[in-house]
Design an enzyme around this catalytic site. Structure first.
Site, mmCIF file in Angstrom:
data_model
loop_
_atom_site.group_PDB
_atom_site.id
_atom_site.type_symbol
_atom_site.label_atom_id
_atom_site.label_comp_id
_atom_site.label_asym_id
_atom_site.label_seq_id
_atom_site.Cartn_x
_atom_site.Cartn_y
_atom_site.Cartn_z
ATOM 1 N N ARG A 60 0.841 -1.191 -0.004
ATOM 2 C CA ARG A 60 0.090 -0.027 0.030
ATOM 3 C C ARG A 60 0.979 1.212 0.059
ATOM 4 O O ARG A 60 0.593 2.373 -0.513
ATOM 5 C CB ARG A 60 -1.220 -0.066 1.407
ATOM 6 C CG ARG A 60 -1.984 1.128 1.096
ATOM 7 C CD ARG A 60 -2.965 0.911 2.172
ATOM 8 N NE ARG A 60 -4.275 0.030 1.719
ATOM 9 C CZ ARG A 60 -5.045 0.392 1.056
ATOM 10 N NH1 ARG A 60 -5.506 1.651 0.699
ATOM 11 N NH2 ARG A 60 -6.299 -0.648 0.709
ATOM 12 N N GLU A 103 -9.465 5.819 7.295
ATOM 13 C CA GLU A 103 -7.982 5.810 7.429
ATOM 14 C C GLU A 103 -7.688 7.233 6.575
ATOM 15 O O GLU A 103 -6.461 8.012 7.002
ATOM 16 C CB GLU A 103 -7.385 4.821 6.598
ATOM 17 C CG GLU A 103 -7.521 3.636 7.461
ATOM 18 C CD GLU A 103 -6.949 2.265 6.610
ATOM 19 O OE1 GLU A 103 -5.986 1.750 7.089
ATOM 20 O OE2 GLU A 103 -7.655 2.039 5.699
#
Length: 779
Positions: free
Chosen positions: A325, A728
């Site tokens: 990621r 997030e």
């Protein structure tokens, strides 16, 4: 009993969804009545488990263990070592390299060697200190540089590559390069790691666990005991914070509780104290980032070459997904014509780093913003101009991993609104004027974007289940695979179910996540908790509702368009019935009023091996403008003002979403300014308590803090009520603070790129100030 139809009920607007309703446990939170695991009533005879470890050993082979004095200590019932594990000595999330209890060697400072089981927790803690463990030391590998030299890796290197970055660099008018460090972060959840195991009949085990992934705890516990998964039930009603630190890390402590319960036949509880928790559990991955960027005379990017060297720790844990990621977000919001973006996953003799809110994305995005700032400094242009120049747009909208950015227009519009609402350009002039007449205090200003991909990049995790019952009194039982850690997931899902059934929220009973109700769940992570679980619950409610409609159509000889649900009633033609009455009739007619809903995110096609496909369902966007003041004589910094505009699609609950944005931003600000993790040369964590590790406090909140939700057309993807994830992405809004600090330091010596590492502590700021002053060119 019927009542005349109120036509307004038929076309009534949404009653629960998109409303700023209170968190379902808000009142219990503030009054202290919300039960966490340590508040649950303990069974008679409950024992307490404390992990034992060797405080003088960092890394080495275990020569001998003498636990005689531990066993003989007051109140001790059992002392467990790796030899007492009936199944597999592993609590990893998949790679088999995380022992529950050390076996023959200590892999990092703080590794658990044995477990003490005693009548009270104090007795167990005192006994654990009496162990005599001899260790033959091995020089530890601690830093990225150590790991590179020793060639120790937890996983193979990985990269995204597009075009020919070598050719692009050659063709660029100017090439810049640098290296900087991005620190890790301690989760610092209010409720530490904790688990309570209660033996059940026929070898079964009930585990109350503070985890974001109940199914993984279930699977791990069964593996450690050597029993089928079906013999283990994991349950969690709420956590006192998680932030990723309870996605995989809870496995070990649940395993210790279960091993103790298995050995003694009594309920057993593990609760780590804060020091042990911080020493023994993983953190956000820290990185060294080496970057090179080529651009033209205007500042438009031509090519990038980025290498992320991650300290992963002694085992894999979740480092595969975290580091992937990082690469996925190394573009931030910018188009790279030619790119090589590489990741090295380095093995070190430190605690195994793990998931943390943003899951590697914040590190990748911060590196991109660092390069943008460097271009601005060297070209003499404003950083916001350079950012907008390089934004994805209609012609340049393909990421380095091949996924198009379809909603680029949302990003452009959002940043334009924030630019205007924050009065960016007028304040830029004010900052420039302030710095011109102040030699000691310097101001900085930055406006940075957020583009965050929503979905797990491991395709199989993008699924969820929910179990919904409609009872004959018109009340609803709701259960799903998501976990509640304060983020408001349970409340949002309840709102969705109440909306579908047309009932008031007091009719919906929210129940604890339980692996015996919804099996094979994924973790509550990747900001996908609401997208997945609310949709599964919505589908379950719709299925039950559909059965009722079919039944009523037959009973009343009407079409489905004549039937409407609302205000705890069912409207059929010109008559109104209580939902309870309809439910009773359906039950008498043997209509099933329970359904296990299931949802799998569509369109996810990412293939990691070939580096092709679509890893994300959609992107969430945001922007933050931050103004800071630094003291160039002390390194002290204050955040003067922050303006945030964030895209959550059509918000399911604006109040909860605003809270998530504010909290995520402050947590990100802590990571980038005050939260410094320090290991000594022996590999011992020295910042292992609130006295040595500084999270943001109320006094660190910006004096002026403006947060708004972006008012757009909603999520173009078919998400639940067109909402977007919010968990997030707000963490990365804090990049604006770091970039503003960098801007303030850069004002000291125009044209010089500061060597500022994260977190930008006073020491880091002073180091950067001294460095730019040493390079200052005087006219």
């Amino acid at each position: 009993m019927t009542a005349p139809l109120d036509q307004s009920k038929v076309t009534a607007p949404l009653k629960h969804v998109r409303k700023p309703l209170a968190h379902d446990s808000a009142e219990m939170h503030v009054t202290g009545t919300a039960p966490y695991i340590d508040d649950l009533t303990e069974a008679v005879g409950t024992l307490h488990v404390v992990p034992g470890w060797e405080r003088s050993a960092v890394r080495g082979k275990i020569s001998s263990i003498d636990l005689t004095d531990v066993s003989a200590s007051d109140g001790v019932v059992a002392v467990l070592t790796s030899e007492d594990i009936p199944g597999t000595n592993d609590c990893s999330s998949g790679f088999g390299d995380d022992p529950v209890l050390a076996n023959g060697e200590i892999l990092f400072y703080g590794q658990v060697v044995f477990a003490v089981v005693a009548e009270t927790r104090d007795q167990a803690r005192k006994a654990a200190l009496k162990a005599k463990i001899e260790v033959a030391p091995i020089p530890p590998i601690l830093t990225q540089e150590d790991a590179e030299a020793a060639e120790t890796m937890v996983l193979p290197d990985y990269q995204f590559r597009r075009g020919s970055p070598e050719t692009g660099m050659t063709a660029a008018e100017e090439v810049l390069s640098g290296s900087f460090r991005i620190g890790g972060q301690e989760h610092f959840y209010l409720e530490g790691q904790i688990a309570m195991a209660v033996p059940q009949e026929a070898g079964g085990m009930l585990v109350h666990t503070s985890t974001q992934h109940p199914t993984e705890v279930q699977h791990t516990v069964a593996k450690v005991l050597g029993v089928p998964d079906a013999l283990v039930t994991a349950e969690v009603r709420r956590m006192g914070g998680g932030f990723g630190g309870k996605e995989s890390q809870a496995n070990q402590w649940a395993s210790l509780a279960v091993l103790a319960a298995h050995a003694t036949g009594r309920a057993c509880k593990v609760r780590l104290d804060r020091d042990d928790d911080m020493i023994m559990t993983g953190k956000r991955h820290d990185f060294r980032v080496d970057w090179t960027i080529g651009h033209d005379g205007t500042g438009k990017i031509r090519a990038v070459d980025m290498e992320f060297l991650a300290r992963c720790g002694y085992s894999v844990d979740l480092s595969l997904g975290v580091n992937d990621r990082t690469l996925f977000h190394a573009d931030s919001s910018y188009f790279y014509p030619d790119a090589a973006i590489r990741s090295r996953r380095l093995k070190t003799d430190t605690c195994s780093n793990t998931a943390f809110r943003g899951f590697g994305g914040p590190q990748g995005m911060l590196a991109a913003e660092r390069m943008i700032d460097a271009i601005a400094i060297k070209t003499g242009r404003d950083p916001l101009d350079i950012r907008k120049l390089n934004f994805y747009d209609g012609e340049r909208n393909l990421t380095p991993y091949g996924m198009p950015v379809e909603e680029y227009a949302v990003m452009h519009d959002l940043i334009a609104q924030l630019e205007e609402n924050s009065d960016y350009w007028s304040r830029r002039d004010d900052v420039r004027d302030f710095n011109a007449v102040n030699a000691v205090l310097k101001k900085g200003l930055a406006l940075t974007p957020v583009k965050f991909g929503i979905s797990f990049t491991l395709k199989h995790l993008n699924q969820a289940g929910a179990l919904v019952h409609l009872y004959t009194d018109g009340s609803v039982h709701l259960n799903h695979g998501g976990t509640e850690m304060g983020q408001g997931l349970y409340q949002k899902v309840a709102q969705v179910v109440a909306e579908e059934f047309g009932v008031t929220l007091d009719k919906v009973r929210i129940t604890a996540t339980n692996t015996s109700k919804v099996p094979n769940t994924g973790p509550t992570a990747a900001s996908s908790g609401t997208d997945l679980n609310a949709m599964a619950a919505k589908l379950a409610a719709q299925e039950i509702k559909g059965r009722l409609i079919s039944f009523l159509c037959e009973q009343h000889q009407c079409g489905p368009e004549a039937i409407h649900f609302g205000d705890n009633k069912v409207i059929i033609g010109d008559q109104s019935y209580a939902l309870a009455e309809v439910a009773k009739q359906a039950h008498m007619a043997r209509i099933q009023m329970s359904h296990a809903g299931f949802y799998a995110t569509p369109g996810i096609t990412w293939d990691r091996e070939s580096v092709t496909g679509r890893p994300f369902f959609y992107f969430a966007f945001g922007g933050a403008c931050a103004e800071v003041t630094i003291d160039t004589m002390t390194g002290e910094m204050t955040v003067d003002r922050v303006d945030i505009l964030h895209d959550v699609g059509h918000s399911l609950n604006p109040a909860i979403d605003l809270g998530q944005i504010e909290g995520g931003f402050v947590q990100g600000m802590g990571w980038l300014t005050t939260e410094e993790l320090v290991w000594d040369e022996k590999g011992r964590l020295r910042t292992h308590a609130p006295s040595t590790y500084k999270i943001p406090t109320a006094s660190d909140i910006p004096e002026e803090f403006n947060v708004s939700l972006y008012n757009g057309n909603g999520n173009p993807q078919d998400t639940v009520y067109r909402s977007k994830a919010v968990g997030e992405p707000p963490v990365m809004l804090a990049n604006a603070v770091f970039c503003a600090i960098n801007d303030a330091v850069a004002s000291i010596a125009p044209g010089q790129i500061p060597n500022l590492d994260a977190p930008a502590t006073p020491e880091a700021i002073m180091k950067a100030v001294r460095d730019v002053r040493s390079r200052k060119v005087f006219a």
